[in-house]
Motif scaffolding. Structure first.
Motif, short mmCIF file in Angstrom:
data_model
loop_
_atom_site.label_atom_id
_atom_site.label_comp_id
_atom_site.label_asym_id
_atom_site.label_seq_id
_atom_site.Cartn_x
_atom_site.Cartn_y
_atom_site.Cartn_z
N CYS A 136 0.84 -1.21 0.00
CA CYS A 136 0.00 0.00 0.00
C CYS A 136 0.87 1.26 0.00
O CYS A 136 0.56 2.23 -0.70
CB CYS A 136 -0.93 0.00 1.22
N GLY A 137 1.96 1.24 0.77
CA GLY A 137 2.84 2.39 0.81
C GLY A 137 3.51 2.66 -0.52
O GLY A 137 3.57 3.81 -0.99
N VAL A 138 4.01 1.60 -1.16
CA VAL A 138 4.65 1.75 -2.47
C VAL A 138 3.64 2.24 -3.50
O VAL A 138 3.93 3.14 -4.31
CB VAL A 138 5.27 0.41 -2.91
N ALA A 139 2.44 1.66 -3.46
CA ALA A 139 1.40 2.07 -4.41
C ALA A 139 1.00 3.52 -4.21
O ALA A 139 0.72 4.24 -5.18
CB ALA A 139 0.18 1.16 -4.26
N PHE A 140 0.98 3.97 -2.95
CA PHE A 140 0.61 5.35 -2.66
C PHE A 140 1.55 6.33 -3.36
O PHE A 140 1.11 7.27 -4.03
CB PHE A 140 0.62 5.59 -1.15
N ALA A 164 -6.36 14.68 0.15
CA ALA A 164 -5.90 14.14 1.42
C ALA A 164 -7.05 13.96 2.39
O ALA A 164 -7.17 12.94 3.08
CB ALA A 164 -4.83 15.06 2.02
N ILE A 165 -7.94 14.95 2.46
CA ILE A 165 -9.11 14.87 3.35
C ILE A 165 -10.03 13.75 2.91
O ILE A 165 -10.56 12.99 3.75
CB ILE A 165 -9.85 16.22 3.37
N PHE A 194 -0.67 12.19 8.87
CA PHE A 194 -1.13 13.45 8.25
C PHE A 194 -0.03 14.10 7.42
O PHE A 194 -0.30 14.69 6.37
CB PHE A 194 -1.61 14.42 9.33
N GLY A 195 1.20 13.97 7.88
CA GLY A 195 2.30 14.59 7.15
C GLY A 195 2.46 14.02 5.75
O GLY A 195 2.59 14.78 4.78
N VAL A 196 2.46 12.71 5.65
CA VAL A 196 2.61 12.07 4.33
C VAL A 196 1.43 12.41 3.43
O VAL A 196 1.61 12.77 2.25
CB VAL A 196 2.74 10.54 4.49
N LEU A 197 0.23 12.33 3.95
CA LEU A 197 -0.96 12.57 3.12
C LEU A 197 -1.01 14.01 2.60
O LEU A 197 -1.24 14.24 1.41
CB LEU A 197 -2.23 12.26 3.92
N PHE A 198 -0.79 14.97 3.49
CA PHE A 198 -0.92 16.37 3.06
C PHE A 198 0.32 16.87 2.31
O PHE A 198 0.26 17.91 1.65
CB PHE A 198 -1.20 17.26 4.27
N THR A 199 1.42 16.11 2.38
CA THR A 199 2.59 16.46 1.58
C THR A 199 2.47 15.91 0.16
O THR A 199 2.82 16.58 -0.81
CB THR A 199 3.88 15.92 2.24
N ALA A 200 1.94 14.68 0.06
CA ALA A 200 1.88 14.02 -1.25
C ALA A 200 0.63 14.37 -2.04
O ALA A 200 0.62 14.22 -3.27
CB ALA A 200 1.98 12.51 -1.07
N LEU A 201 -0.43 14.80 -1.35
CA LEU A 201 -1.71 15.03 -2.03
C LEU A 201 -2.19 16.45 -1.77
O LEU A 201 -1.90 17.04 -0.72
CB LEU A 201 -2.77 14.04 -1.53
N ASP A 203 -0.58 12.15 -7.34
CA ASP A 203 -1.76 13.02 -7.24
C ASP A 203 -2.86 12.54 -8.18
O ASP A 203 -2.95 12.95 -9.34
CB ASP A 203 -1.34 14.46 -7.59
N THR A 204 -3.72 11.65 -7.66
CA THR A 204 -4.82 11.11 -8.46
C THR A 204 -5.94 10.66 -7.52
O THR A 204 -5.69 10.27 -6.37
CB THR A 204 -4.36 9.92 -9.32
N TRP A 205 -7.15 10.69 -8.04
CA TRP A 205 -8.28 10.24 -7.24
C TRP A 205 -8.31 8.72 -7.07
O TRP A 205 -9.09 8.18 -6.29
CB TRP A 205 -9.59 10.72 -7.86
N LEU A 206 -7.43 8.02 -7.80
CA LEU A 206 -7.32 6.57 -7.61
C LEU A 206 -6.83 6.24 -6.20
O LEU A 206 -6.94 5.09 -5.76
CB LEU A 206 -6.38 5.97 -8.65
N GLN A 207 -6.28 7.24 -5.52
CA GLN A 207 -5.84 7.03 -4.15
C GLN A 207 -6.99 6.61 -3.24
O GLN A 207 -6.78 5.97 -2.21
CB GLN A 207 -5.19 8.31 -3.59
N ILE A 208 -8.21 6.94 -3.63
CA ILE A 208 -9.37 6.54 -2.82
C ILE A 208 -9.48 5.01 -2.76
O ILE A 208 -9.85 4.43 -1.73
CB ILE A 208 -10.67 7.16 -3.37
#
Length: 360
Positions: A59-63, A228-229, A216-223, A68-73
């Protein structure tokens, strides 16, 4: 017998009396031990925890690969399952099913719970230990205290605050409320750091802060913020539903125990617990908690031994005439929801301006 013990439970309408002899559990325990079901299973847990860890790495590698894509959902959905399996791993560590030594179990629990899940291991273990000692006891089981929901008509009649507001319609609200379960566990974990019962508040608090800083740091930095929300909302909501759906069938809808009820250990655990049938898929989905009766009787029994223990325990209960309840997954949720609806009936009557019902 407390009236709440008779409410909407599968099986008998009342809890049976304790027999004069007091060694029923000892004889069952001897049969279980003779079958070799209490020995540790290191290979099983190595493979199981390895699979969960590998899933997390994937999951981490795939993230980072998706960017930056909605496929992250979709990845948030997958990660909710990984978190659920981590929670089940924490549960097994807490019961010393994996390691015999306390230090190894606590170290593993702190890593999986605090660092990876954002939930206090010490707080949850204290709460869960009290639940195991007195399952479905209206005054002693923290899992059936009326904090948000009510679990008996007695609780409904005495409800104030949030339980009074929600309890009247708690059955249809149950699954929506589960979307907040993950966040509620994290909030309760931070709040518990100030409690005297916490043995290592600094260590646990530090691990919790590291978890959320990284999360939160990884999510809001990468997205971007909106994505991210959205990721957090989907991930936490599905994690809460998964976790709640695993634990809900275990006791909800089974007899409640009042202060004056006297049951021996065997009957207290069997009569308040429900097993869920379903084969290998359910075994993996619920992490062995579908064998809830056997787990409550033998908390340190490794997960792969529970299936054989179930056969022995059910046959033994039949010998003694002790009701043993087992059903399918969907049916178990129906029973739990039916119980929640019946428990909230006094609140619905109160809201409608109707007199209290004589139906107890």
């Amino acid at each position: 017998m407390n009236e709440s013990a008779l409410e909407t439970a599968p099986g008998p309408s009342a809890l049976p009396d304790i027999p004069a002899k007091g060694s029923d559990f000892a004889r069952l325990s001897a049969r279980i031990a003779a079958a070799g079901l209490l020995r540790r299973r290191p290979l099983y847990y190595t493979l199981r925890f390895g699979a969960v860890g590998l899933s997390g790495v994937v999951c981490g590698v795939a993230f980072f690969a998706l960017g930056d894509t909605w496929l992250q959902i979709l990845l948030a959905v997958a990660l909710s399952v990984v978190f659920g399996q981590l929670a089940l791993a924490t549960h097994d560590l807490a019961h010393r099913q994996v390691f015999t030594r306390r230090r190894a179990s606590e170290t593993g629990g702190l890593i999986t719970a605090n660092l990876l899940l954002g939930m206090s291991y010490g707080w949850w273990m204290n709460k869960h230990t009290r639940h195991h000692a007195n399952p479905n006891h209206e005054e002693k089981d923290p899992d059936v205290l009326p904090d948000v929901l009510v679990f008996s008509k007695d609780q409904a009649r005495a409800a104030t605050g949030l339980p009074r507001f929600i309890g009247a319609h708690q059955a249809p609200l149950f699954y929506p409320l589960l979307t907040l379960e993950g966040l509620a566990l994290s909030f309760a974990s931070f709040r518990a750091l100030r409690e005297p019962s916490m043995k290592r508040p600094v260590l646990e608090g530090t691990l919790l802060v590291i978890h959320f800083a990284a999360y939160f740091g990884v999510l809001f930095t990468a997205l971007p913020p909106i994505k991210a929300i959205a990721f957090i909302a989907v991930h936490q909501a599905l994690f809460g539903i998964y976790l709640g759906s695993v634990f809900a069938p275990n006791h909800k809808g089974m007899p409640m125990i009042g202060p004056e009820d006297r049951l021996d250990f065997l009957r207290r655990q069997v009569l308040t617990s429900r097993n869920v049938r379903g084969g290998a898929f359910i075994d993996v989905l619920m992490g062995g908690l579908n064998y809830q009766i056997e787990h409550h009787l033998f908390p340190s029994m490794p997960t792969p031994a529970l299936k054989r223990a179930q056969v022995i325990t059910e046959a033994y209960c039949a010998e003694l005439g002790i009701p043993y309840h087992q059903t399918g997954l969907i049916a178990s949720h129906r029973e739990a929801l039916r119980h929640l609806r019946n428990a909230g009936e006094p609140l619905r009557r109160r809201n409608a301006g109707q007199p209290p019902s004589d139906n107890r």
